[in-house]
Design a protein around this motif. Structure first.
Motif, PDB file in Angstrom:
ATOM      1  N   HIS A  50       0.812  -1.150   0.075  1.00 24.51           N
ATOM      2  CA  HIS A  50      -0.049  -0.015   0.077  1.00 24.51           C
ATOM      3  C   HIS A  50       0.956   1.156  -0.036  1.00 24.51           C
ATOM      4  CE1 HIS A  50      -3.529  -2.570   0.676  1.00 24.51           C
ATOM      5  NE2 HIS A  50      -2.817  -3.109   1.514  1.00 24.51           N
ATOM      6  N   ALA A  51       1.885   1.134   0.645  1.00 25.55           N
ATOM      7  CA  ALA A  51       2.890   2.386   0.618  1.00 25.55           C
ATOM      8  C   ALA A  51       3.579   2.617  -0.476  1.00 25.55           C
ATOM      9  CB  ALA A  51       3.934   1.999   1.724  1.00 25.55           C
ATOM     10  N   LEU A  52       3.853   1.590  -1.408  1.00 29.27           N
ATOM     11  CA  LEU A  52       4.437   1.456  -2.451  1.00 29.27           C
ATOM     12  C   LEU A  52       3.282   2.249  -3.566  1.00 29.27           C
ATOM     13  CD1 LEU A  52       6.642   0.907  -4.459  1.00 29.27           C
ATOM     14  CD2 LEU A  52       5.634  -1.443  -4.654  1.00 29.27           C
ATOM     15  N   LYS A  53       2.128   1.688  -3.392  1.00 28.03           N
ATOM     16  CA  LYS A  53       1.031   2.595  -4.201  1.00 28.03           C
ATOM     17  C   LYS A  53       0.924   4.030  -4.227  1.00 28.03           C
ATOM     18  CE  LYS A  53      -1.542  -1.851  -5.150  1.00 28.03           C
ATOM     19  NZ  LYS A  53      -3.180  -2.347  -4.860  1.00 28.03           N
ATOM     20  N   VAL A  54       0.876   4.216  -2.894  1.00 29.22           N
ATOM     21  CA  VAL A  54       0.732   5.453  -2.462  1.00 29.22           C
ATOM     22  C   VAL A  54       1.974   6.476  -3.096  1.00 29.22           C
ATOM     23  CG1 VAL A  54       0.864   7.330  -0.534  1.00 29.22           C
ATOM     24  CG2 VAL A  54      -0.575   5.285  -0.423  1.00 29.22           C
ATOM     25  N   ALA A  55       3.216   5.783  -2.651  1.00 32.01           N
ATOM     26  CA  ALA A  55       4.445   6.547  -3.338  1.00 32.01           C
ATOM     27  C   ALA A  55       4.346   6.779  -4.920  1.00 32.01           C
ATOM     28  CB  ALA A  55       5.654   5.949  -2.783  1.00 32.01           C
ATOM     29  N   LYS A  56       4.051   5.602  -5.693  1.00 34.55           N
ATOM     30  CA  LYS A  56       3.983   5.902  -7.169  1.00 34.55           C
ATOM     31  C   LYS A  56       2.890   6.729  -7.610  1.00 34.55           C
ATOM     32  CE  LYS A  56       5.250   1.028  -8.400  1.00 34.55           C
ATOM     33  NZ  LYS A  56       4.665  -0.185  -9.026  1.00 34.55           N
ATOM     34  N   ALA A  57       1.629   6.802  -6.846  1.00 37.60           N
ATOM     35  CA  ALA A  57       0.882   7.788  -7.249  1.00 37.60           C
ATOM     36  C   ALA A  57       1.058   9.104  -7.170  1.00 37.60           C
ATOM     37  CB  ALA A  57      -0.706   7.609  -6.472  1.00 37.60           C
ATOM     38  N   CYS A  58       1.936   9.423  -5.957  1.00 39.41           N
ATOM     39  CA  CYS A  58       2.411  10.796  -5.458  1.00 39.41           C
ATOM     40  C   CYS A  58       3.318  11.251  -6.455  1.00 39.41           C
ATOM     41  CB  CYS A  58       2.660  10.906  -4.182  1.00 39.41           C
ATOM     42  SG  CYS A  58       1.014  10.743  -2.820  1.00 39.41           S
ATOM     43  N   SER A  59       4.349  10.393  -6.598  1.00 34.10           N
ATOM     44  CA  SER A  59       5.446  10.747  -7.443  1.00 34.10           C
ATOM     45  C   SER A  59       4.947  11.234  -8.800  1.00 34.10           C
ATOM     46  CB  SER A  59       6.123   9.316  -7.693  1.00 34.10           C
ATOM     47  OG  SER A  59       7.503   9.861  -8.733  1.00 34.10           O
ATOM     48  N   GLN A  60       3.728  10.441  -9.377  1.00 36.20           N
ATOM     49  CA  GLN A  60       3.213  11.117 -10.751  1.00 36.20           C
ATOM     50  C   GLN A  60       2.416  12.273 -10.527  1.00 36.20           C
ATOM     51  OE1 GLN A  60       0.984   7.635 -11.541  1.00 36.20           O
ATOM     52  NE2 GLN A  60       2.728   6.401 -12.313  1.00 36.20           N
ATOM     53  N   LEU A  61       1.923  12.440  -9.210  1.00 33.65           N
ATOM     54  CA  LEU A  61       1.181  13.434  -9.225  1.00 33.65           C
ATOM     55  C   LEU A  61       2.065  14.805  -8.943  1.00 33.65           C
ATOM     56  CD1 LEU A  61      -1.541  12.637  -6.432  1.00 33.65           C
ATOM     57  CD2 LEU A  61      -1.952  13.486  -8.942  1.00 33.65           C
ATOM     58  N   GLU A  62       3.264  14.673  -8.466  1.00 31.60           N
ATOM     59  CA  GLU A  62       4.452  15.496  -8.348  1.00 31.60           C
ATOM     60  C   GLU A  62       4.531  16.286  -9.443  1.00 31.60           C
ATOM     61  OE1 GLU A  62       8.421  15.920  -5.438  1.00 31.60           O
ATOM     62  OE2 GLU A  62       8.288  14.529  -7.005  1.00 31.60           O
TER      63      GLU A  62
END
Length: 251
Positions: free
Chosen positions: A169-181
């Motif tokens: 779940h942490a990995l999915k959050v990090a991936k999504a937030c990296s793309q949002l950045e």
């Protein structure tokens, strides 16, 4: 030359080898407990109640599980544990296979069937027997996010790090937030998502409280499954509301 008794024994042994192996529920538990330590008779009966497995019954009403039933249970339990899939999604997938169809891949890209249907299970679930625990450096490397971004996500409560270990779940959050950045959206802008998730969890907990308070394993399984269903419905509602507003931008 073998006598009649020896011949009868030989025929009996041959019949035993040909006859499909049938297990009672205790033997099924023994088969599965090594891979799924929390499995119980109540859990198996719950999965039967949901239509995920349908063992035959003796004239006295006792369940008889075939090798196919055991592999089907193993498949369901693995997808629940490792892919966090709701039982309804798994059942729809299995129902399609039972009808002779070739269903599209499950959420997460997994496209397999129980070993009784396909040997792909052994291959595609290999390495997924336990939820992964990632270190900070592994989380950064696999998500594509910078170390600075991940630290910010932790500080804003978007990622939790018990014992400095991170889950899928942490990995999915990090991936999504990296793309949002990449769109100029920073972790500080995303704090409302954490608050909204906490409110949604509170709503789910209130709904399932009567069942979750019971101590038997079947009730806990029902509570977890209901929680997943409600969560999916909330996500669908959120998506519909946002996409509805976006659609108006085009009109």
């Amino acid at each position: 030359m073998p006598g009649p008794e020896s011949a009868r024994r030989a025929l009996g042994s041959a019949a035993e080898r040909v006859r499909p192996r049938v297990l009672n529920i205790g033997q099924v538990l023994a088969e599965l407990s090594g891979e799924f330590p929390g499995i119980s008779a109540s859990k198996i009966r719950f999965l039967e109640e949901k239509g995920l497995v349908a063992p035959q019954r003796t004239s006295a009403g006792y369940r008889k599980y075939s090798a196919q039933d055991v592999e089907r249970l193993r498949f369901v339990l693995a997808l629940q544990r490792d892919q966090y899939l709701p039982l309804k999604v798994i059942k729809d997938y299995l129902d399609a296979i039972d009808r002779g169809e070739r269903p599209e891949s499950l959420p997460g890209g997994l496209s397999v069937a129980p070993r009784a249907v396909s040997e792909q299970l052994a291959e595609e679930l290999a390495g997924r027997t336990r939820p992964r625990a990632l270190s900070f450096d592994e989380l950064v490397a696999e998500s594509g996010a910078s170390a600075e971004l991940v630290r910010s996500l932790i500080s804003f409560g978007l990622i939790s790090a018990p014992d400095q270990q991170y889950d899928e779940h942490a990995l999915k959050v990090a991936k999504a937030c990296s793309q949002l950045e990449a769109h100029g959206i920073e972790p500080r802008h995303l704090r409302p998502f954490r608050a909204a998730a906490d409110r949604e969890l509170g709503l789910v907990e209130r709904v399932i409280a009567p069942v979750a308070s019971r101590r038997d394993v079947a009730s806990k399984a029902r509570a977890a499954e209901t929680a997943r269903e409600i969560s999916d419905l909330c996500l669908n509602l959120h998506s519909a509301l946002v996409n509805g507003q976006i659609a108006r931008m085009e009109s």
